[in-house]
Design an enzyme around this catalytic site. Structure first.
Site, PDB file in Angstrom:
ATOM      1  N   HIS A 185       0.852  -1.201   0.000  1.00  0.00           N
ATOM      2  CA  HIS A 185       0.000   0.000   0.000  1.00  0.00           C
ATOM      3  C   HIS A 185       0.873   1.230   0.000  1.00  0.00           C
ATOM      4  O   HIS A 185       1.839   1.297   0.763  1.00  0.00           O
ATOM      5  CB  HIS A 185      -0.893   0.012   1.246  1.00  0.00           C
ATOM      6  CG  HIS A 185      -2.110  -0.844   1.107  1.00  0.00           C
ATOM      7  ND1 HIS A 185      -3.235  -0.670   1.862  1.00  0.00           N
ATOM      8  CD2 HIS A 185      -2.376  -1.877   0.273  1.00  0.00           C
ATOM      9  CE1 HIS A 185      -4.144  -1.566   1.503  1.00  0.00           C
ATOM     10  NE2 HIS A 185      -3.652  -2.317   0.560  1.00  0.00           N
ATOM     11  N   TYR A 221      -9.377   5.622   7.255  1.00  0.00           N
ATOM     12  CA  TYR A 221      -9.592   6.043   8.640  1.00  0.00           C
ATOM     13  C   TYR A 221     -10.588   7.203   8.595  1.00  0.00           C
ATOM     14  O   TYR A 221     -10.274   8.250   8.026  1.00  0.00           O
ATOM     15  CB  TYR A 221      -8.285   6.519   9.270  1.00  0.00           C
ATOM     16  CG  TYR A 221      -7.268   5.416   9.517  1.00  0.00           C
ATOM     17  CD1 TYR A 221      -6.451   4.936   8.495  1.00  0.00           C
ATOM     18  CD2 TYR A 221      -7.129   4.849  10.785  1.00  0.00           C
ATOM     19  CE1 TYR A 221      -5.516   3.923   8.734  1.00  0.00           C
ATOM     20  CE2 TYR A 221      -6.201   3.843  11.036  1.00  0.00           C
ATOM     21  CZ  TYR A 221      -5.401   3.379  10.002  1.00  0.00           C
ATOM     22  OH  TYR A 221      -4.480   2.390  10.242  1.00  0.00           O
ATOM     23  N   PRO A 254      -5.188   0.033  18.772  1.00  0.00           N
ATOM     24  CA  PRO A 254      -4.922  -0.440  17.413  1.00  0.00           C
ATOM     25  C   PRO A 254      -4.843   0.658  16.345  1.00  0.00           C
ATOM     26  O   PRO A 254      -4.369   0.398  15.242  1.00  0.00           O
ATOM     27  CB  PRO A 254      -6.095  -1.385  17.115  1.00  0.00           C
ATOM     28  CG  PRO A 254      -7.165  -0.997  18.069  1.00  0.00           C
ATOM     29  CD  PRO A 254      -6.494  -0.425  19.280  1.00  0.00           C
ATOM     30  N   LYS A 288       0.374  -0.322  15.341  1.00  0.00           N
ATOM     31  CA  LYS A 288       1.786  -0.368  15.739  1.00  0.00           C
ATOM     32  C   LYS A 288       2.171  -1.606  16.552  1.00  0.00           C
ATOM     33  O   LYS A 288       3.362  -1.881  16.730  1.00  0.00           O
ATOM     34  CB  LYS A 288       2.132   0.887  16.564  1.00  0.00           C
ATOM     35  CG  LYS A 288       2.190   2.135  15.731  1.00  0.00           C
ATOM     36  CD  LYS A 288       3.342   2.062  14.746  1.00  0.00           C
ATOM     37  CE  LYS A 288       3.172   3.034  13.607  1.00  0.00           C
ATOM     38  NZ  LYS A 288       3.825   2.615  12.380  1.00  0.00           N
ATOM     39  N   TYR A 303       3.604   6.549  10.540  1.00  0.00           N
ATOM     40  CA  TYR A 303       2.809   5.398  10.101  1.00  0.00           C
ATOM     41  C   TYR A 303       3.691   4.335   9.447  1.00  0.00           C
ATOM     42  O   TYR A 303       3.540   3.149   9.701  1.00  0.00           O
ATOM     43  CB  TYR A 303       1.719   5.862   9.122  1.00  0.00           C
ATOM     44  CG  TYR A 303       0.602   4.847   8.950  1.00  0.00           C
ATOM     45  CD1 TYR A 303      -0.594   4.987   9.660  1.00  0.00           C
ATOM     46  CD2 TYR A 303       0.734   3.758   8.091  1.00  0.00           C
ATOM     47  CE1 TYR A 303      -1.617   4.050   9.524  1.00  0.00           C
ATOM     48  CE2 TYR A 303      -0.277   2.824   7.953  1.00  0.00           C
ATOM     49  CZ  TYR A 303      -1.443   2.983   8.673  1.00  0.00           C
ATOM     50  OH  TYR A 303      -2.454   2.045   8.528  1.00  0.00           O
TER      51      TYR A 303
END
Ligand code: PHB
Length: 392
Positions: free
Chosen positions: A72, A201, A293, A297, A385
């Site tokens: 991704h 998200y 979550p 991580k 991220y």
């Protein structure tokens, strides 16, 4: 039984450590208290940072990952009925992430281990870690109905938040930092192709929602729900309707609906246990720290602990020096706190406060707006991220 490194817990952290040590010629034994089938079914976030992918490849566990993993190049943020793509490679100088389920990593590592790797005992319930300050710590465990002992040079606790390893730290030798969040996640697995190519998200009008995936045919989705929610109170139809409402945007985007095959509620917690070492007992992964979550991580932190630990144990084995091992806790905790901060910020930015504080909501939207309009703010999210480097 006697071994050099006794590993308590056969999740990804314990299995990966065993793999790295075995390849360096260090013997170890892994004790897992659940069955193989259970260990291979535990559902966890499957977002892998580049560093995690690298180490899996290095240790020979990357073959299936390279075929079935989904690379991704970013995530999507949604709020105010708008969609915003955060493009990792352009923001980080080329880094991305890989989607590959944790269940599959565990299966791959177990298969390697059983094919000539070090011993891995299932349904071996660790009872206690003893004498961590001596030269020969011991793990007491029950296997096949008999109580047994494993004598070790070092014990590594990879047995998660409820394991026995952390309990072997005497009072006064550690401190636990804790934060509980006032909401939980209702997670589902569904037999339906993901509705898009990236993780979404969303800060929906009534709360957070996440669209993730396990493969091109299986979707994983989450809804923010109140603490104490009973998953049975949520019919499949109600779940899909609420997901659709929270993901709704102006413009055409449709949520694919399908058969829900699993449904569960998880609470959101942050925990950091310091230090991560007591004598010859070292903790790695969830045994030492828990993150909510949001941002996925947990697995990546466990893998970075194990990388540092393996290096330390290999250095000791080759040169007799404990220098790296002596800095294990410090080296890991810097990164742990950065991931703890990032997960906390992501969680706070995307979830509705239960008391519906309107000011708080506007601050969240301002944060999201900043990320989607400032390259620098977006780059900061992308760097966290995709994974911060180890060390300072
Ligand atoms: C998941 O796939 O379960 C997942 C992905 C990303 C997250 C959390 C969970 O931030």
């Amino acid at each position: 039984m006697r071994t050099t490194v006794g590993i308590v817990g056969g999740g990804p952290a314990g299995l990966l450590l065993a793999r790295l040590l075995h390849r360096a010629g260090i013997d170890c034994v892994v004790l897992e208290n659940r069955s193989r089938a259970y260990a291979e079914r535990r559902q966890r976030a499957g977002m892998l940072e580049q560093g995690t992918v690298d180490v899996l490849r290095e240790c020979g566990a990357g073959d299936r990952l390279d075929v079935e993993g989904l690379p991704h190049r970013g995530i999507e943020l949604r709020f105010d009925r708008e969609r915003h793509h955060i493009d990792f490679p352009t923001l980080t100088g080329g880094r991305g992430v890989m989607i590959y389920p944790q269940t599959e990593i565990v299966k791959d590592l177990i298969a390697l281990q059983l094919a000539g790797g070090p011993p891995l005992l299932f349904e071996a319930e660790a009872l206690a870690v003893e004498s961590p300050l001596s030269d020969s710590p011991v793990v007491r465990y029950v296997h096949e109905g008999r109580e047994q002992t494993l004598d070790c040079d070092y014990v590594v606790g990879c047995d998660g938040d409820h394991g026995v390893s952390r309990a072997a730290f005497p009072a006064g030798t550690y401190r636990t930092y804790a934060h509980d969040y006032p909401y939980s996640w209702l997670g589902i697995l569904a037999d339906v192709p993901p509705s898009g190519g990236e993780l979404v998200y969303a800060r929906g009008a009534t709360g957070f929602a996440l669209h993730s995936m396990r493969s091109t045919t299986v979707s994983r989705l989450y809804l923010q729900v109140p603490n104490g929610t009973d998953p049975d109170d949520w019919s499949d139809e109600r779940i899909w309707d609420e997901l659709a409402a929270r993901f709704a945007v102006d413009g055409d985007w449709r949520l694919n609906r399908g058969t829900i095959t699993a449904k569960s509620v998880t609470s959101l917690r942050s925990r950091v246990h310091e230090p991560m070492r007591h004598g010859r007992l070292l903790l790695a992964g969830d045994a030492a720290h828990i993150v909510p979550p949001t941002g996925a991580k947990g697995l990546n932190l466990a893998v970075s602990d194990v990388r540092v630990l393996a290096r330390g144990l290999i250095e000791l084995h080759r040169t007799g020096s404990t220098q790296l091992l002596d800095h294990y806790s410090q080296l890991c905790l810097d990164r742990v706190w950065q991931a703890t901060r990032f997960s906390y910020d992501m969680t706070r930015m995307l979830h509705a406060q239960p008391d519906g504080d309107a000011f708080d909501h506007r601050i969240q939207l301002a944060r999201l707006r900043r990320i989607t309009t400032s390259r620098r703010a977006a780059a900061e999210l992308a760097a966290n991220y995709t994974g911060l480097p180890l060390g300072r």
